[in-house]
Design a protein around this motif. Structure first.
Motif, PDB file in Angstrom:
ATOM      1  N   LEU A 110     -51.530   7.993  32.769  1.00  9.16           N
ATOM      2  CA  LEU A 110     -50.462   8.100  33.761  1.00  9.16           C
ATOM      3  C   LEU A 110     -49.600   9.321  33.498  1.00  9.16           C
ATOM      4  N   VAL A 111     -49.511   9.725  32.247  1.00 10.47           N
ATOM      5  CA  VAL A 111     -48.689  10.870  31.871  1.00 10.47           C
ATOM      6  C   VAL A 111     -49.479  11.720  30.887  1.00 10.47           C
ATOM      7  N   ASP A 112     -49.127  12.976  30.809  1.00  7.58           N
ATOM      8  CA  ASP A 112     -49.773  13.905  29.893  1.00  7.58           C
ATOM      9  C   ASP A 112     -48.988  13.937  28.596  1.00  7.58           C
ATOM     10  N   GLY A 113     -49.330  13.003  27.700  1.00 10.09           N
ATOM     11  CA  GLY A 113     -48.617  12.935  26.442  1.00 10.09           C
ATOM     12  C   GLY A 113     -49.256  11.938  25.510  1.00 10.09           C
ATOM     13  N   GLU A 155     -51.565  12.484  18.833  1.00 10.45           N
ATOM     14  CA  GLU A 155     -51.367  13.882  18.465  1.00 10.45           C
ATOM     15  C   GLU A 155     -50.287  14.530  19.321  1.00 10.45           C
ATOM     16  N   GLY A 156     -49.680  15.566  18.771  1.00 12.86           N
ATOM     17  CA  GLY A 156     -48.743  16.372  19.535  1.00 12.86           C
ATOM     18  C   GLY A 156     -47.289  15.981  19.384  1.00 12.86           C
ATOM     19  N   ALA A 207     -40.369  12.863  14.803  1.00 14.03           N
ATOM     20  CA  ALA A 207     -40.733  11.825  15.769  1.00 14.03           C
ATOM     21  C   ALA A 207     -41.821  10.952  15.165  1.00 14.03           C
ATOM     22  N   ARG A 208     -41.613   9.653  15.196  1.00 16.86           N
ATOM     23  CA  ARG A 208     -42.597   8.723  14.648  1.00 16.86           C
ATOM     24  C   ARG A 208     -42.945   7.678  15.709  1.00 16.86           C
ATOM     25  N   PRO A 254     -43.812  13.098  28.055  1.00 19.92           N
ATOM     26  CA  PRO A 254     -43.589  11.648  28.050  1.00 19.92           C
ATOM     27  C   PRO A 254     -44.563  10.939  27.116  1.00 19.92           C
ATOM     28  N   LEU A 255     -44.142   9.791  26.615  1.00 17.26           N
ATOM     29  CA  LEU A 255     -45.003   8.907  25.836  1.00 17.26           C
ATOM     30  C   LEU A 255     -45.494   7.770  26.731  1.00 17.26           C
TER      31      LEU A 255
END
Length: 424
Positions: free
Chosen positions: A84-87, A105-106, A111-112, A154-155
């Motif tokens: 749904l999102v690129d993340g 990844e990325g 950030a965890r 976005p996650l």
């Protein structure tokens, strides 16, 4: 033990719980606390319509059925995994982390995003469904951002449920440090006559900013009962959007506390409620200190013998001066058999505030329909245009957040909804 208001098939539930405790599970802890949570659930029983908070929502689809945790390696429809999102993406299946489907990844330093064994917490009080969640919860999706960390993409938290009679109890925890920022999409979907009973919590430290989108697109025969607890510190900003599409029974209980001066919360919701579906949102929003602001707009489109419920309370505590809080519930009925129960409330204990609420329940405007038809549109096309106009403001919120994938999903589901609604 107290006598449950609504007795359970208790022996069968207890057998399912004991079988769950015997399953091999790395990291499962606090068996004593789980047993205490289960006994709390057994003592309370399922909520009934005799309780004020459940007057308009019947848990008949759940009563008399014993659901059991499902396997986490069930075959999946590949279409469910279309991003749904690129993340980064974290995937759970039947409440268990599916690392082979996740993509982490990325993420930047500080950030965890991880899946960890969940502890059985949050079952105090009279919430039987929260107690059941604590008894059976297995894994937790946890996002922690250090102060000042901002995620550029976005996650995606994908929480899947598969199998008739399956109970899924995922948990989501989002913790953003001072000045941190993120967009998180939490998607619920699946296949079968299952019960998804998730729980989530959000904590924003001073100056943190979060856009959180909850997309409930459960299977047509599924039930979904969600709880969300939110705490906002000084100058924190929360934009919460809820897209409610699936399930025969879907309820969300949202508890938000604006604990710091200057905190802001915006809640937007859109429910498409088809024939035989029930969509229920209960919101308890508390302004605890001065100079906070909140905006709520919940919309529901109902067809056939659909039911929607909105029960919202804004509470302004003593000393929470200069609070600005607004709440709106809007319901569009496409059928004479559809029912919308709307109950907004204000509880104000401060004298220098600007607060208001309102609710509308109505059908499509006959004059607008006549105008569109006089311009050559057919009846179905004219009705569809007006429904899309009703939903447009919410769709714009998602588009402005750059969530194109969700907009496309919503538009496709809206088109299918209107196609079914227009059939004889």
């Amino acid at each position: 033990m107290a006598t449950p208001l609504n007795p359970l098939p208790l022996d069968a539930w207890r057998e399912a719980f004991e079988a769950f405790l015997e399953l091999p599970a790395e990291g499962r802890a606090d068996e004593d606390a789980r047993r205490a949570a289960f006994e709390r659930f057994a003592a309370l029983g399922f909520p009934t319509r005799r309780l004020e908070g459940w007057r308009f929502t019947d848990l008949a689809p759940l009563r008399g059925t014993v659901f059991e945790p499902g396997a986490g390696d069930r075959p999946l429809d590949a279409a469910w995994l279309a991003p749904l999102v690129d993340g980064p993406r974290l995937v759970f299946v039947n409440g268990r982390h599916a690392p082979w489907l996740s993509q982490l990844e990325g993420l930047p330093a500080g950030a965890r995003l991880e899946a960890v064994p969940a502890l059985p917490v949050g079952f105090d009080g009279d919430d039987a469904l929260a107690a059941l969640h604590a008894a059976f919860v297995e894994d937790e999706a946890r996002l922690v951002l250090a102060p000042g960390v901002a995620l550029e993409r976005p996650l995606h938290l994908l929480l899947l449920s598969v199998g008739d009679g399956t109970l899924a109890t995922p948990r989501v925890v989002l913790e953003l440090g001072e000045g941190a920022a993120a967009t998180v999409v939490e998607e619920h979907r699946g296949q079968g006559a299952y019960w998804s009973n998730p729980q989530a919590s959000i904590r924003l430290r001073a100056g943190a900013r979060l856009t959180h989108v909850a997309l409930q697109d459960e299977a047509p025969e599924a039930s979904h009962t969600a709880r969300l607890a939110v705490r906002l510190a000084r100058d924190a900003r929360l934009a919460l959007a809820r897209v409610w599409l699936g399930g025969r029974l879907a309820r969300a209980d949202l508890a938000l506390a604006l604990d710091g001066e200057g905190a802001e919360a915006t809640l937007e919701g859109l429910s498409l409620v088809g024939d035989g579906q029930t969509a229920d949102h209960h919101v308890d929003l508390r302004h605890a200190v001065a100079h906070g602001s909140s905006r709520q707009t919940f919309r529901a489109v109902l067809s056939g013998a659909a039911r929607s419920v909105f029960d919202g309370t804004i509470r302004v505590e003593p000393g929470a001066q200069k609070t600005d809080a607004q709440q709106q519930a809007r319901n569009l009925l496409l059928s004479r058999r559809a029912v919308a129960n709307t109950q907004p409330r204000l509880e104000i204990f401060a004298d220098d505030v600007k607060c208001g609420h309102g609710a509308t329940v109505g059908a499509l405007d006959d004059d607008a329909l006549f105008y569109l038809r006089s311009r050559g549109l057919g009846e179905a096309e004219a009705r569809a245009m007006l429904v899309r106009a009703f939903a447009a403001e919410f769709v714009d919120v998602l588009a402005d957040a750059g969530l194109v994938g969700i907009v496309r999903r919503l538009e496709a589901r809206l088109a299918a909804f209107l196609d079914r609604e227009g059939r004889p």
